[in-house]
Write a protein that holds these residues in place. Structure first.
Motif, PDB file in Angstrom:
ATOM      1  N   ASN A 625     -13.319  24.383  41.243  1.00 27.79           N
ATOM      2  CA  ASN A 625     -14.433  24.936  40.471  1.00 27.79           C
ATOM      3  C   ASN A 625     -14.656  26.393  40.861  1.00 27.79           C
ATOM      4  O   ASN A 625     -14.790  26.706  42.043  1.00 27.79           O
ATOM      5  N   LEU A 626     -14.678  27.281  39.867  1.00 28.31           N
ATOM      6  CA  LEU A 626     -15.076  28.659  40.095  1.00 28.31           C
ATOM      7  C   LEU A 626     -16.410  28.911  39.404  1.00 28.31           C
ATOM      8  O   LEU A 626     -16.890  28.092  38.619  1.00 28.31           O
ATOM      9  N   SER A 627     -17.025  30.036  39.696  1.00 28.80           N
ATOM     10  CA  SER A 627     -18.411  30.293  39.306  1.00 28.80           C
ATOM     11  C   SER A 627     -18.653  30.195  37.803  1.00 28.80           C
ATOM     12  O   SER A 627     -19.331  29.296  37.318  1.00 28.80           O
ATOM     13  N   HIS A 628     -18.073  31.116  37.021  1.00 31.08           N
ATOM     14  CA  HIS A 628     -18.341  31.086  35.581  1.00 31.08           C
ATOM     15  C   HIS A 628     -17.256  31.817  34.804  1.00 31.08           C
ATOM     16  O   HIS A 628     -16.515  32.646  35.348  1.00 31.08           O
ATOM     17  N   GLU A 629     -17.179  31.485  33.541  1.00 31.06           N
ATOM     18  CA  GLU A 629     -16.270  32.135  32.609  1.00 31.06           C
ATOM     19  C   GLU A 629     -17.047  32.450  31.336  1.00 31.06           C
ATOM     20  O   GLU A 629     -17.840  31.640  30.861  1.00 31.06           O
ATOM     21  N   GLU A 630     -16.788  33.633  30.762  1.00 29.87           N
ATOM     22  CA  GLU A 630     -17.469  34.086  29.560  1.00 29.87           C
ATOM     23  C   GLU A 630     -16.416  34.467  28.526  1.00 29.87           C
ATOM     24  O   GLU A 630     -15.492  35.232  28.817  1.00 29.87           O
ATOM     25  N   ARG A 631     -16.537  33.915  27.301  1.00 31.40           N
ATOM     26  CA  ARG A 631     -15.579  34.207  26.233  1.00 31.40           C
ATOM     27  C   ARG A 631     -16.323  34.699  24.991  1.00 31.40           C
ATOM     28  O   ARG A 631     -17.338  34.125  24.587  1.00 31.40           O
ATOM     29  N   LEU A 632     -15.770  35.737  24.369  1.00 36.47           N
ATOM     30  CA  LEU A 632     -16.267  36.227  23.084  1.00 36.47           C
ATOM     31  C   LEU A 632     -15.059  36.372  22.182  1.00 36.47           C
ATOM     32  O   LEU A 632     -14.119  37.110  22.498  1.00 36.47           O
ATOM     33  N   GLY A 633     -15.078  35.651  21.047  1.00 33.28           N
ATOM     34  CA  GLY A 633     -13.888  35.617  20.219  1.00 33.28           C
ATOM     35  C   GLY A 633     -14.160  35.762  18.744  1.00 33.28           C
ATOM     36  O   GLY A 633     -15.289  35.572  18.260  1.00 33.28           O
ATOM     37  N   PHE A 634     -13.100  36.087  18.017  1.00 32.73           N
ATOM     38  CA  PHE A 634     -13.127  36.172  16.559  1.00 32.73           C
ATOM     39  C   PHE A 634     -11.948  35.381  16.022  1.00 32.73           C
ATOM     40  O   PHE A 634     -10.822  35.505  16.509  1.00 32.73           O
ATOM     41  N   GLU A 635     -12.202  34.561  15.012  1.00 38.16           N
ATOM     42  CA  GLU A 635     -11.141  33.781  14.395  1.00 38.16           C
ATOM     43  C   GLU A 635     -11.233  33.926  12.879  1.00 38.16           C
ATOM     44  O   GLU A 635     -12.319  33.876  12.295  1.00 38.16           O
ATOM     45  N   LEU A 636     -10.087  34.100  12.256  1.00 33.80           N
ATOM     46  CA  LEU A 636     -10.010  34.185  10.795  1.00 33.80           C
ATOM     47  C   LEU A 636      -8.982  33.180  10.307  1.00 33.80           C
ATOM     48  O   LEU A 636      -7.816  33.224  10.704  1.00 33.80           O
ATOM     49  N   ALA A 637      -9.434  32.261   9.458  1.00 35.31           N
ATOM     50  CA  ALA A 637      -8.542  31.298   8.826  1.00 35.31           C
ATOM     51  C   ALA A 637      -8.593  31.530   7.321  1.00 35.31           C
ATOM     52  O   ALA A 637      -9.662  31.792   6.755  1.00 35.31           O
ATOM     53  N   THR A 638      -7.450  31.439   6.672  1.00 35.70           N
ATOM     54  CA  THR A 638      -7.410  31.756   5.252  1.00 35.70           C
ATOM     55  C   THR A 638      -6.326  30.962   4.537  1.00 35.70           C
ATOM     56  O   THR A 638      -5.329  30.563   5.156  1.00 35.70           O
ATOM     57  N   THR A 639      -6.532  30.716   3.257  1.00 36.40           N
ATOM     58  CA  THR A 639      -5.503  30.175   2.381  1.00 36.40           C
ATOM     59  C   THR A 639      -5.422  31.062   1.145  1.00 36.40           C
ATOM     60  O   THR A 639      -6.426  31.634   0.704  1.00 36.40           O
ATOM     61  N   TYR A 640      -4.233  31.159   0.586  1.00 36.99           N
ATOM     62  CA  TYR A 640      -4.026  31.983  -0.593  1.00 36.99           C
ATOM     63  C   TYR A 640      -3.008  31.294  -1.492  1.00 36.99           C
ATOM     64  O   TYR A 640      -1.937  30.908  -1.036  1.00 36.99           O
ATOM     65  N   ASN A 641      -3.383  31.114  -2.764  1.00 33.44           N
ATOM     66  CA  ASN A 641      -2.497  30.521  -3.755  1.00 33.44           C
ATOM     67  C   ASN A 641      -2.094  31.592  -4.770  1.00 33.44           C
ATOM     68  O   ASN A 641      -2.736  31.736  -5.813  1.00 33.44           O
ATOM     69  N   PRO A 642      -1.042  32.363  -4.489  1.00 34.77           N
ATOM     70  CA  PRO A 642      -0.639  33.366  -5.467  1.00 34.77           C
ATOM     71  C   PRO A 642      -0.191  32.740  -6.786  1.00 34.77           C
ATOM     72  O   PRO A 642      -0.353  33.331  -7.853  1.00 34.77           O
ATOM     73  N   PHE A 643       0.374  31.526  -6.685  1.00 38.40           N
ATOM     74  CA  PHE A 643       0.775  30.757  -7.859  1.00 38.40           C
ATOM     75  C   PHE A 643       0.429  29.294  -7.594  1.00 38.40           C
ATOM     76  O   PHE A 643       0.178  28.909  -6.455  1.00 38.40           O
ATOM     77  N   LYS A 644       0.447  28.476  -8.644  1.00 37.12           N
ATOM     78  CA  LYS A 644       0.130  27.065  -8.466  1.00 37.12           C
ATOM     79  C   LYS A 644       1.141  26.373  -7.561  1.00 37.12           C
ATOM     80  O   LYS A 644       0.827  25.390  -6.901  1.00 37.12           O
TER      81      LYS A 644
END
Length: 784
Positions: A625-644
């Motif tokens: 066990n260590l004292s502490h951890e701090e995380r700040l993140g950004f996530e981008l999820a995407t879908t694209y249908n250029p054609f059917k």
């Protein structure tokens, strides 16, 4: 008089304008014809009946419902959903709030021209509170296991040792059908065939309904249960290079009163791994180095049986029972070569070491579920009892000999670790609507577990001191939760609180380890959602969560296969806590879906693996066990249908983190960033021909003592449907460029370990699937 007339006329005009500008609501529900299941993300277009221009529109929610604001007038209404026939209502006059009759869509099974291309339900569905990965649409995992599936799921990664992480955080809770399983807690994911999985849900900030375990979130694996009436099933055969031979059969029989399902599977697979490591220590300004080369052949030979049934007592009461059995024989052969170098980096001596490892394992799970619905819409009670019991017998046979500069005597080392577990889980949930737009959910949960590890080690038939003991682990976790949800026009909220009491003890036969930990915690959760439109939603969520040490992190005996690089658990490891905050946006257009999110995690007493030198000249790694951890993140999820016919999906995750803590008077403070990305392409042409590719890149990261270098890999799959979709042939290749190599450097005071490891190289396999009395489009679902 003129003034009165003017005022009257003005009032009439204003009233007429108000009537003309008045916004009405058009609502309805969209379902599919065969199973009457709601269709989420169906598109509704409101078209001017005169000039045929699209005026407005919307999409359906998870229940298939839609609500659209519209001005009075005459319109055409078009409802579309990929792979279903378009539904059109012509010349409908809307002069008041209107609710349409339920709209039923039929699947479009017509054979299209050679150049025409068809579409289907997406492999990945992005929802505001979770991501859903539909396994049946994915070609790359065919013939694989749950581990292979998870390695292709958005936000999830599986490392060379089979450890699963979510957004780069290994503190993730894995559930099967919404409940924990001993398989997931003991690295048994490779024992469940991919064919058994319907979908995978990724929940990064769960509500109070879920247990509080897992700071990074929850991965929920949903197994298949068919709901098609009558008798049907499918047979799947796989063969690959290196050896990957798999046979799997799914069967089901359903009437009005019963639904019986069964799955039988067998797999025989070989995996070839390679590891290179350079260990350097410096004593009194003199550097000593050892080069390790290890070649491993692993063989998995196992079968599984899964069967059960639903009994529909009446239209409001259902009883479900199931039994799962898995038997595995894991056989490994590893050749180690240690080359010791002198101060001039010249070979001083060479030691050869050979390990034969055998591990027969039996896993069993019995489950009973009762579901009751009520006359009040949305009211539901669920009770579940699950009993897991398993055992395995780990055996190492090791021979070691010096071969340079002179041949030495042969040393024989033998170890045995007999492990067993019994796990009883009981839980129930009750959902009750209070008003039309509010609901109350409550539930209780109890889990009682006992794990036993009896280990012994011998050197030349003499028991090795300190390696002859029995460890008992007892865990009792009791929980209860309550949450209240309400919808206020465009604003929704869900407020919850969970109370959990943990009673955990570890003891051993030699009275060396005796730790008992009892703690009671409160875990609040909040979810606020604002619906700008049917296509644009914003959610702010918060939860407090916990990471309890797993048994392998507590067990001090980790084997002796490589005495220069040992692992030992820490029986005194404390739980870690996390506060998680996330802001997520979900925006949908006709062809594009964007799901960006910003997340913040603050961990206290987080787990870190520390590597230290031993008195014998090797190294040992243990969690602390260590004292502490701090995380700040950004996530981008995407879908694209250029054609059917073409669907692209991708994800990008970037986070910065700081870690602080002291262990044995040494500070382990780290500040770094990490990023990863994955791109997936799926093309579905006419006549059942599909191609899928994906590419993954993970950037380097530095955590504590460890620097992990970047790596990338690519997968490919191609599929063809034959004989009117009764047969499908799939060819896939994983790790095409043989580039999936884990490279890391561990640095300490006066020592370092530089490693390069490949768990499995390039793999190619072919899978044949035959369906009888069912179509490819039939969807497997859990009972309502």
């Amino acid at each position: 008089m003129k003034k009165i007339a003017f005022i009257f006329l003005l009032s009439c005009i204003m009233s007429l304008q108000a009537q003309m500008s008045k916004q009405l609501t058009l609502s309805g529900k969209v379902i599919e014809k065969v199973y009457k299941q709601p269709l989420e993300f169906a598109t509704i277009a409101i078209i001017n009946s005169v000039n045929q221009k699209t005026i407005t529109g919307g999409i359906t929610n998870a229940e298939g419902n839609f609500v659209i604001e519209i001005s009075p007038g005459k319109y055409n209404i078009k409802i579309e959903y990929i792979s279903f026939k378009t539904y059109i209502i012509n010349n409908i006059t809307i002069d008041a709030d209107m609710t349409l009759d339920t709209i039923i869509l039929e699947e479009d099974n017509e054979q299209l021209a050679e150049v025409t291309i068809v579409s289907e339900k997406t492999t990945v569905e992005y929802k505001l509170d979770k991501k859903v990965f539909n396994v049946g649409k994915d070609l790359i995992h065919k013939g694989g296991t749950i581990s292979d599936v998870l390695d292709n799921v958005p936000s999830v990664s599986v490392d060379a040792a089979g450890a699963v992480s979510l957004r780069g955080n290994p503190s993730v809770r894995i559930l099967i059908n919404g409940k924990p399983s001993v398989l997931t807690a003991n690295n048994g994911l490779e024992q469940i065939p991919a064919e058994n999985i319907e979908k995978v849900e990724v929940i990064t900030n769960p509500s109070a309904r879920y247990e509080s375990e897992g700071a990074a979130g929850i991965i929920n694996i949903i197994l298949k249960k068919n709901k098609r009436s009558g008798f049907g099933g499918s047979l799947q055969l796989t063969s690959g290079i290196p050896a990957n031979h798999n046979a799997n059969i799914n069967l089901n029989y359903k009437t009005e009163k019963i639904n019986v399902f069964a799955n039988l599977g067998y797999r025989y697979a070989n995996f070839f791994g390679e590891e290179k490591q350079t260990q350097t220590t410096q004593i009194n300004a003199i550097a000593n180095s050892v080069n390790l080369n290890a070649d491993t052949k692993r063989n998995d030979d196992h079968y599984n049986i899964y069967f059960g049934g639903d009994y529909y007592i009446n239209d409001k009461n259902t009883l479900t029972t199931s039994f799962y059995h898995n038997k595995l024989k894991n056989t490994d052969e590893t050749d180690f070569t240690y080359t010791y170098l002198n101060t001039n980096k010249e070979t001083d001596s060479v030691i050869s070491r050979k390990e034969d490892y055998k591990e027969p394992q039996n896993f069993n799970q019995l489950e009973i579920t009762y579901v009751k619905t009520f006359d009040k819409k949305g009211q539901k009670f669920t009770a579940n009892v699950q009993y897991d019991f398993w055992n395995d017998d780990e055996n190492e046979m090791i021979t070691q000999q010096r071969i340079l500069p002179t041949e030495g005597g042969l040393t024989r080392i033998r170890t045995r670790d007999v492990e067993s577990s019994k796990d009883l889980l009981m839980l129930s949930d009750f959902i009750s609507p209070l008003t039309e737009k509010s609901r109350l959910e409550t539930g209780v949960r109890a889990e009682i577990r006992r794990i036993t590890s009896d280990y012994t080690a011998w050197v030349d038939d003499q028991i090795l001191e300190g390696f002859d003991n029995r460890l008992d682990y007892d865990e009792r976790i009791y929980g209860a939760y309550m949450q209240y949800g309400n919808n206020r026009k465009k604003f929704n909220y869900l407020l919850g609180v969970r109370l959990e009491h943990s009673d955990i003890g570890i003891s051993d036969r030699e009275a060396l380890f005796s730790n008992k930990k009892k703690y009671t915690d409160i875990f609040p959760t909040t979810h606020f959602t604002y619906n700008f439109t049917e296509r644009t939603n914003l959610q702010l969520s918060y939860s407090r969560r916990i990471n309890r040490p797993r048994f392998w992190q507590l067990n001090p005996f980790g084997g002796l296969s490589d005495p220069r690089d040992l692992f030992a658990g820490n029986p005194d490891l404390n739980p870690a806590y996390a506060n998680v905050l996330e802001l997520a946006l979900l925006k949908r257009w006709t062809k594009i879906t964007l799901n960006p999110s910003i997340y913040y995690q603050y961990h206290t007493d987080f787990f870190q693996f520390i590597t230290s030198p031993t008195a014998e000249g090797g190294f040992i790694t243990t969690p602390v066990n260590l004292s502490h951890e701090e995380r700040l993140g950004f996530e981008l999820a995407t879908t694209y249908n250029p054609f059917k016919w073409w669907r692209l999906s991708g994800e990008f995750n970037y986070y910065t983190f700081t870690q602080e803590g002291t262990y044995e008077n040494i500070n382990y403070d780290t500040e770094d960033t990490k990023w990863s990305t994955r791109v997936n392409s799926r093309m579905k042409f006419s006549k059942g021909f599909s191609i899928q590719t994906n590419f993954t890149y993970q950037g380097k990261s530095n955590s504590g003592q460890r620097l992990i270098k970047s790596q990338y890999w690519a997968n490919f799959g191609i599929s063809k449907d034959l004989f009117k979709d009764k047969v499908s042939l799939t060819l896939n290749a994983n790790n095409i460029f043989d580039s999936r190599i884990n490279k890391s450097t561990v640095t300490g005071q006066n020592y370092s370990l530089v490693s390069s490891a490949t768990r499995s190289g390039r793999r190619v396999s072919a899978t044949l699937t035959y369906r009888f009395n069912r179509k490819k489009s039939d969807r497997d679902r859990l009972p309502d």
